[in-house]
Design an enzyme around this catalytic site. Structure first.
Site, PDB file in Angstrom:
ATOM      1  N   LYS A  48       0.837  -1.215   0.000  1.00 63.77           N
ATOM      2  CA  LYS A  48       0.000   0.000   0.000  1.00 63.77           C
ATOM      3  C   LYS A  48       0.868   1.261   0.000  1.00 63.77           C
ATOM      4  CE  LYS A  48      -3.750  -2.490   2.216  1.00 63.77           C
ATOM      5  NZ  LYS A  48      -4.399  -2.922   3.463  1.00 63.77           N
ATOM      6  N   GLN A  92      -5.020  -1.339   9.811  1.00 56.92           N
ATOM      7  CA  GLN A  92      -4.771  -2.639   9.179  1.00 56.92           C
ATOM      8  C   GLN A  92      -5.417  -3.761  10.006  1.00 56.92           C
ATOM      9  OE1 GLN A  92      -3.207  -3.167   6.146  1.00 56.92           O
ATOM     10  NE2 GLN A  92      -3.748  -5.310   6.378  1.00 56.92           N
ATOM     11  N   ASP A 115     -11.201   2.948   4.156  1.00 58.08           N
ATOM     12  CA  ASP A 115     -11.603   1.545   3.996  1.00 58.08           C
ATOM     13  C   ASP A 115     -13.129   1.445   3.873  1.00 58.08           C
ATOM     14  OD1 ASP A 115      -9.923  -0.544   3.607  1.00 58.08           O
ATOM     15  OD2 ASP A 115      -9.515  -0.943   5.727  1.00 58.08           O
TER      16      ASP A 115
END
Ligand code: NAP
Length: 288
Positions: A48, A92, A115
């Site tokens: 990422k 995460q 997200d």
């Protein structure tokens, strides 16, 4: 369906978009949080950050110890929420067991929730008003759009009902007028259902106990494999690629299918968040 190549093309467009933002004084930045030292999480985060850099999105990682208390994680999220230089925050997953993942996600400001997992962004998705959409489902839709797969009126079957994959995907497909069936571990006659699918999406991740075989797929179906199973160090999906590709009109490989699209959609969300936070109406994201 070559997710790697579609992601590379989309990356170029996002790079141009980030360049435009910089010209008008907006510096998009993603902040990631890793709690503990889960090895796969570190690999995903590294990719990422690499892709962010390639696009011209600033990125920073914050690592907390695997025994960090909820208060510490919350404090970090609060400080990133309050930092005007941070456009997007990614926590995460998975988190260590002692932390309440749901509560931590809810702590993220919905405007920075790249997200798309806060209840506010999920709720907006249900009402067709979301701008920050969960990355993997967005990646699946991006692939369908790129390959101009007809969606309206088509029968789509999703094998997965998680908040990360199946539920948002259900709403995205429904919003584009597909007839959508969601299957899970308690579904009866899975074979009978999947054989009706014009678009079949599998995200189970229980290889070798579960796989999508040739018999489960109708001739000419579009088959999208979201799953990531590690078998003897090798990454494979749910789908028996060889058998199914002989029947499918389109199929995604693993690796190189949905995975690269997920990362690129995270970057797209970061640009969308930065554009919104800075009142940039001209921004041309989303791309796909
Ligand atoms: P999850 O929460 O464990 O969901 C798995 C789903 O599969 C559940 O809905 C489960 O049903 C269903 N299932 C399990 N066994 C089944 C069976 N025998 N028949 C039918 N359905 C069955 O996992 P997740 O987080 O959604 O992720 C799913 C997979 O996608 C994993 O392999 C993950 O690594 C992968 N993934 C990939 C990406 C990417 O970027 N490519 C991103 C996210 C996830 P129940 O709900 O009844 O348990």
């Amino acid at each position: 369906m070559d997710g790697k190549s579609v992601a590379a093309q989309t990356k170029q467009t996002l790079r141009e978009e980030a360049g435009y933002m910089k010209k008008v004084g907006v510096e998009p930045k993603i902040a990631t949080i890793l709690v503990g030292d889960d090895a796969p999480s570190k690999v995903y985060l590294a990719s990422k950050h690499r892709v962010a850099e390639e696009i011209g999105i600033k990125s920073e990682n914050h690592t907390l110890s695997g025994i960090a208390k909820e208060g510490e994680v919350a404090e970090l999220i609060d400080s990133l929420n309050a930092d005007p230089s941070v456009s997007g925050i990614l926590l995460q997953l998975p988190l260590p067991q002692h932390l309440d993942g749901r509560r931590m996600i809810e702590r993220i400001s919905p405007a920075k929730d790249v997200d798309g997992l806060t209840s506010q962004n999920m709720g907006r998705l249900v009402y067709g008003q979301a701008s920050l959409i969960p990355c993997t489902p967005r990646g699946v839709m991006g692939l369908l759009h790129f390959y101009k797969i007809p969606i309206a009126g088509q029968r789509a079957v999703i094998i997965n009902r998680s908040a990360l994959v199946g539920k948002p995907l259900f709403h995205l497909l429904l919003a584009e007028d597909a007839t959508v069936t969601v299957c899970h571990s308690k579904s009866r006659d899975l074979l009978g259902i999947t054989r009706q699918a014009d678009i079949l999406i599998s995200a189970v991740g229980r290889r070798p106990q579960f796989s999508v075989t040739r018999e489960m797929v109708r001739e000419g179906a579009v088959v999208i494999d979201v799953a990531m199973n590690r078998i003897a160090g090798k990454l494979i999906g749910d789908v028996d690629f060889e058998g199914v590709s002989a029947k499918a009109s389109y199929i995604t490989p693993v690796p190189g299918g949905v995975g690269p699209m997920t990362v690129i959609m995270l970057m797209e969300n970061t640009l969308v968040a930065a554009a919104k936070q800075n009142g940039l109406k001209e921004a041309s994201v989303p791309i796909l």
